[in-house]
Enzyme design. Structure first.
Site, mmCIF file in Angstrom:
data_model
loop_
_atom_site.group_PDB
_atom_site.id
_atom_site.type_symbol
_atom_site.label_atom_id
_atom_site.label_comp_id
_atom_site.label_asym_id
_atom_site.label_seq_id
_atom_site.Cartn_x
_atom_site.Cartn_y
_atom_site.Cartn_z
ATOM 1 N N HIS A 64 7.694 -0.207 -36.512
ATOM 2 C CA HIS A 64 7.942 0.952 -35.643
ATOM 3 C C HIS A 64 9.310 0.785 -34.978
ATOM 4 O O HIS A 64 9.703 -0.341 -34.646
ATOM 5 C CB HIS A 64 6.842 1.066 -34.582
ATOM 6 C CG HIS A 64 6.899 2.373 -33.846
ATOM 7 N ND1 HIS A 64 7.782 2.595 -32.831
ATOM 8 C CD2 HIS A 64 6.220 3.530 -34.015
ATOM 9 C CE1 HIS A 64 7.632 3.843 -32.383
ATOM 10 N NE2 HIS A 64 6.699 4.428 -33.100
ATOM 11 N N GLU A 115 9.646 8.383 -39.771
ATOM 12 C CA GLU A 115 9.808 8.760 -38.371
ATOM 13 C C GLU A 115 11.291 8.718 -38.002
ATOM 14 O O GLU A 115 11.803 7.652 -37.626
ATOM 15 C CB GLU A 115 9.079 7.767 -37.471
ATOM 16 C CG GLU A 115 7.597 7.696 -37.660
ATOM 17 C CD GLU A 115 6.913 7.238 -36.365
ATOM 18 O OE1 GLU A 115 6.101 7.998 -35.843
ATOM 19 O OE2 GLU A 115 7.214 6.141 -35.882
#
Ligand code: PGA
Length: 252
Positions: free
Chosen positions: A97, A167
């Site tokens: 992430h 993302e």
């Protein structure tokens, strides 16, 4: 090609503040998940809540982790290993992430984690994404190298244990998500990169999108972006809205 279910992942990050709130959100998701036919849901709470939230299992709902160490055990203060998580029924782990990359994780470390996790049959949700877009298209080579470095030497047979969460960093925590048209383009690009590396087996890899997903943009993002689901941050902490997003995905 396997018919994979769509996937909605809730990344709770370092929230909610109390166990009671965590249970409340989860209970709302538990009501809808057994009714799902085409969708599976993964909730990734802070580590400390995992043993308590994973006690009762419900169909189409899994508890995931937001990170994991690649060693089984050892002297790694503050870390939790994939093998320790496995004992609590954790099937999915978010890796790479951007908030963890900001703390120093690089593609080499993420690659070690993906090898450990997929090697034992758990599923790795690999986050990739550029911090900004340039007219020259350098962001495409950036995405290509993120994928190839993070998936370096992953055996072909393990590739369906990988989920790609695209993302773009500029959309995470932002007001608006990226445009569905641009998402569609990126989805095609990611699938091509995977195909080049893993052949037809890559067609089973689910590509999901994350970054300012909400109940108002979910339909278009999935329909036009042609992705297999979402990685949802803020909205996964609002039980009603998160359930709404799940219903939208299920309806498509
Ligand atoms: P957001 O976060 O949905 O709040 O933009 C997404 C993420 O960080 O995974």
């Amino acid at each position: 090609m396997k018919k994979q279910k769509k996937l909605v992942v809730g990344n709770w990050k370092m929230n909610p503040l109390t166990l009671e709130d965590a249970k409340n959100i989860l209970n709302n998701v538990k009501k809808i998940s057994p009714k799902l036919k085409k969708t599976e849901v993964v909730i990734c709470p802070p580590y400390i809540y995992i043993p308590l939230l994973s006690k009762t299992r419900v169909k189409n709902l899994s508890i995931g982790a937001q990170n994991a160490h690649y060693e089984i055990n050892g002297s790694f203060t503050g870390e939790v290993s994939f093998a320790e998580l496995d004992q609590f029924g954790v099937d999915f782990v978010i890796l790479g992430h951007s908030e963890r990359r900001k703390m120093g994780e690089d593609n080499v470390l993420i690659n070690k984690k993906i090898k450990a996790i997929t090697g034992c049959g758990m599923k790795a949700i690999l986050c990739i994404g550029e911090s900004q877009r340039d007219h020259g298209g350098d962001y495409l080579s950036f995405i290509r190298s993120q994928i190839s470095e993070c998936l370096k030497d992953i055996p072909k047979k393990s590739i369906d244990n990988v989920i790609i969460a695209y993302e773009p960093i500029w959309a995470i925590g932002a007001k608006d998500a990226m445009s569905p048209v641009d998402l569609h383009e990126m989805n095609i690009f990611i699938k091509k990169v995977l195909r080049d590396a893993f052949g037809v087996l890559a067609d089973d890899v689910r590509v999901i999108y994350g970054g300012a997903v909400d109940k108002n943009n979910a339909f278009e993002l999935v329909k036009e972006g042609n992705v297999s689901g979402f990685l949802v941050g803020r909205e996964s902490l609002k039980a009603k809205d998160f359930v709404e997003i799940i219903k939208i995905i299920e309806s498509i």
